[in-house]
Design a protein around this motif. Structure first.
Motif, mmCIF file in Angstrom:
data_model
loop_
_atom_site.group_PDB
_atom_site.id
_atom_site.type_symbol
_atom_site.label_atom_id
_atom_site.label_comp_id
_atom_site.label_asym_id
_atom_site.label_seq_id
_atom_site.Cartn_x
_atom_site.Cartn_y
_atom_site.Cartn_z
ATOM 1 N N GLN A 184 -1.395 -9.194 -7.162
ATOM 2 C CA GLN A 184 -1.596 -7.950 -7.901
ATOM 3 C C GLN A 184 -3.065 -7.533 -7.873
ATOM 4 O O GLN A 184 -3.379 -6.347 -7.750
ATOM 5 N N GLU A 185 -3.955 -8.514 -7.971
ATOM 6 C CA GLU A 185 -5.387 -8.212 -7.938
ATOM 7 C C GLU A 185 -5.788 -7.636 -6.578
ATOM 8 O O GLU A 185 -6.628 -6.732 -6.498
ATOM 9 N N ARG A 186 -5.203 -8.160 -5.525
ATOM 10 C CA ARG A 186 -5.504 -7.634 -4.188
ATOM 11 C C ARG A 186 -5.074 -6.172 -4.072
ATOM 12 O O ARG A 186 -5.801 -5.341 -3.522
ATOM 13 N N LEU A 187 -3.898 -5.880 -4.589
ATOM 14 C CA LEU A 187 -3.412 -4.506 -4.555
ATOM 15 C C LEU A 187 -4.290 -3.611 -5.423
ATOM 16 O O LEU A 187 -4.633 -2.484 -5.031
ATOM 17 N N ASN A 188 -4.681 -4.120 -6.592
ATOM 18 C CA ASN A 188 -5.536 -3.336 -7.492
ATOM 19 C C ASN A 188 -6.886 -3.030 -6.851
ATOM 20 O O ASN A 188 -7.409 -1.911 -6.965
ATOM 21 N N ASP A 203 6.131 5.681 5.635
ATOM 22 C CA ASP A 203 6.271 4.514 6.516
ATOM 23 C C ASP A 203 4.945 3.790 6.670
ATOM 24 O O ASP A 203 4.876 2.554 6.612
ATOM 25 N N LEU A 204 3.882 4.569 6.878
ATOM 26 C CA LEU A 204 2.557 3.980 7.046
ATOM 27 C C LEU A 204 2.110 3.284 5.768
ATOM 28 O O LEU A 204 1.590 2.160 5.807
ATOM 29 N N PHE A 205 2.300 3.943 4.639
ATOM 30 C CA PHE A 205 1.881 3.386 3.356
ATOM 31 C C PHE A 205 2.563 2.045 3.104
ATOM 32 O O PHE A 205 1.922 1.062 2.718
ATOM 33 N N GLU A 206 3.860 1.986 3.364
ATOM 34 C CA GLU A 206 4.608 0.745 3.163
ATOM 35 C C GLU A 206 4.088 -0.354 4.081
ATOM 36 O O GLU A 206 3.901 -1.502 3.665
ATOM 37 N N ALA A 207 3.849 -0.018 5.355
ATOM 38 C CA ALA A 207 3.357 -0.999 6.324
ATOM 39 C C ALA A 207 1.974 -1.522 5.937
ATOM 40 O O ALA A 207 1.691 -2.721 6.072
ATOM 41 N N VAL A 208 1.122 -0.642 5.440
ATOM 42 C CA VAL A 208 -0.233 -1.037 5.049
ATOM 43 C C VAL A 208 -0.217 -1.925 3.812
ATOM 44 O O VAL A 208 -0.871 -2.975 3.773
ATOM 45 N N ILE A 209 0.534 -1.517 2.778
ATOM 46 C CA ILE A 209 0.563 -2.272 1.525
ATOM 47 C C ILE A 209 1.078 -3.693 1.739
ATOM 48 O O ILE A 209 0.575 -4.658 1.147
ATOM 49 N N LYS A 210 2.072 -3.848 2.604
ATOM 50 C CA LYS A 210 2.603 -5.184 2.891
ATOM 51 C C LYS A 210 1.511 -6.106 3.426
ATOM 52 O O LYS A 210 1.510 -7.309 3.159
ATOM 53 N N ARG A 211 0.592 -5.538 4.193
ATOM 54 C CA ARG A 211 -0.477 -6.350 4.769
ATOM 55 C C ARG A 211 -1.654 -6.507 3.814
ATOM 56 O O ARG A 211 -2.357 -7.515 3.858
ATOM 57 N N VAL A 212 -1.874 -5.510 2.979
ATOM 58 C CA VAL A 212 -2.975 -5.573 2.016
ATOM 59 C C VAL A 212 -2.820 -6.775 1.091
ATOM 60 O O VAL A 212 -3.769 -7.501 0.819
ATOM 61 N N VAL A 213 -1.606 -6.988 0.588
ATOM 62 C CA VAL A 213 -1.396 -8.070 -0.373
ATOM 63 C C VAL A 213 -1.414 -9.447 0.279
ATOM 64 O O VAL A 213 -1.411 -10.461 -0.411
ATOM 65 N N GLN A 214 -1.480 -9.483 1.609
ATOM 66 C CA GLN A 214 -1.501 -10.755 2.313
ATOM 67 C C GLN A 214 -2.900 -11.195 2.698
ATOM 68 O O GLN A 214 -3.076 -12.269 3.276
ATOM 69 N N THR A 215 -3.909 -10.392 2.395
ATOM 70 C CA THR A 215 -5.274 -10.766 2.755
ATOM 71 C C THR A 215 -6.239 -10.460 1.621
ATOM 72 O O THR A 215 -6.060 -9.490 0.899
ATOM 73 N N LYS A 216 -7.256 -11.292 1.499
ATOM 74 C CA LYS A 216 -8.283 -11.056 0.485
ATOM 75 C C LYS A 216 -9.533 -10.415 1.089
ATOM 76 O O LYS A 216 -10.478 -10.097 0.370
ATOM 77 N N SER A 217 -9.546 -10.231 2.402
ATOM 78 C CA SER A 217 -10.724 -9.706 3.095
ATOM 79 C C SER A 217 -10.996 -8.250 2.739
ATOM 80 O O SER A 217 -10.155 -7.376 2.983
ATOM 81 N N GLU A 218 -12.172 -7.981 2.207
ATOM 82 C CA GLU A 218 -12.547 -6.597 1.897
ATOM 83 C C GLU A 218 -12.732 -5.780 3.164
ATOM 84 O O GLU A 218 -12.477 -4.571 3.170
ATOM 85 N N ASP A 219 -13.225 -6.422 4.224
ATOM 86 C CA ASP A 219 -13.384 -5.711 5.501
ATOM 87 C C ASP A 219 -12.039 -5.192 5.993
ATOM 88 O O ASP A 219 -11.928 -4.041 6.446
ATOM 89 N N LYS A 220 -11.004 -6.021 5.904
ATOM 90 C CA LYS A 220 -9.677 -5.598 6.342
ATOM 91 C C LYS A 220 -9.121 -4.522 5.417
ATOM 92 O O LYS A 220 -8.489 -3.566 5.869
ATOM 93 N N HIS A 221 -9.380 -4.669 4.118
ATOM 94 C CA HIS A 221 -8.932 -3.640 3.171
ATOM 95 C C HIS A 221 -9.568 -2.295 3.492
ATOM 96 O O HIS A 221 -8.926 -1.253 3.372
ATOM 97 N N ARG A 222 -10.824 -2.324 3.911
ATOM 98 C CA ARG A 222 -11.501 -1.059 4.255
ATOM 99 C C ARG A 222 -10.878 -0.436 5.497
ATOM 100 O O ARG A 222 -10.744 0.788 5.581
ATOM 101 N N HIS A 223 -10.532 -1.280 6.471
ATOM 102 C CA HIS A 223 -9.861 -0.749 7.660
ATOM 103 C C HIS A 223 -8.532 -0.096 7.269
ATOM 104 O O HIS A 223 -8.216 1.006 7.729
#
Length: 241
Positions: A38-42, A70-90
């Motif tokens: 949840q924190e990653r998503l937040n 479709d894009l939003f769903e695909a992105v969110i699934k990956r966002v919650v799987q990583t803690k990297s801020e660099d990846k979140h920015r991408h």
């Protein structure tokens, strides 16, 4: 408006105007229980809200399209799987690009999103630097040909060309040496390891042109697939145009 209120407003705008978002996020929270996910998503939502805090215009209709959903769903699934801020920015930049300039999602989208998830920032920098290095070398050899052709037309001879080419070479490689600060800080074994990762994913060639006389940087080439991936990072969603 206080920052917290801006964040709440931006969050409501983003999630409230996407048709599938409510049930999809409920399902996602069920799957990824726990405060960490949840924190990653937040934190990702905070990154998105920074864009809106800058006063950028937002067309809410763009959030309601099937492609954005479709894009939003695909992105969110990956966002919650990583803690990297660099990846979140991408990932954030990909969503913002689609909001600002809606495009049809292409067949490579899932592949590119997976690459962002699996590569670290050092590997992306290395890939980009190889591409830029190839561009610079291409320009250098082009300048060499121009000098040779001009001297042939003037009848100036080989000696004149050699002198001019030597000066051009000296300036070029002096600048190249200055640009290699990043690699000087990176142990050669680490460079080779990261390069092997890029090769294994098809983003670079296998270095068949390298020799013991050259550094791992001297003879390397980004693959066509790698070029398309870098183009996607620079201009999300439109890599196949």
């Amino acid at each position: 408006m206080e920052s917290k209120e801006i964040l709440v407003s931006a969050t409501k705008i983003i999630f409230g105007n996407i048709p599938f978002a409510g049930p999809a996020l409920d399902e996602m929270f069920f799957e990824y229980r726990g405060r960490l996910k949840q924190e990653r998503l937040n934190k990702f939502v905070e990154l998105l809200s920074e864009y809106f805090e800058k006063g950028q215009n937002l067309d809410l209709e763009n959030l309601k399209t099937e492609d954005f959903s479709d894009l939003f769903e695909a992105v969110i699934k990956r966002v919650v799987q990583t803690k990297s801020e660099d990846k979140h920015r991408h990932f954030r930049d990909i969503l913002i690009s689609q909001i600002k300039n809606p495009k049809k999602t292409n067949s490579e989208l899932e592949i590119f999103l997976d690459l962002i998830s699996s590569l670290n920032e050092t590997q992306i920098i290395i890939l980009s630097e190889y591409r830029e290095k190839a561009i610079r070398y291409k320009e250098y050899f082009s300048q060499c040909r121009v000098i040779e052709e001009k001297n042939i037309k003037k009848g100036a001879g080989i000696d004149s060309s050699s002198e001019q080419l030597e000066k051009l070479k000296e300036v070029f490689f002096e600048k190249e040496n200055e640009r290699n600060d990043f690699y000087k800080k990176l142990p050669e074994n680490d460079l080779l390891y990261n390069k092997q990762i890029l090769i294994s994913k098809g983003l670079m060639n296998d270095g068949i042109y390298e020799s013991p006389l050259h550094s791992p940087l001297s003879q390397a080439e980004v693959s066509e697939f790698g070029l398309r991936f870098l183009k996607f990072l620079a201009n999300p969603i439109t890599a196949d145009e």
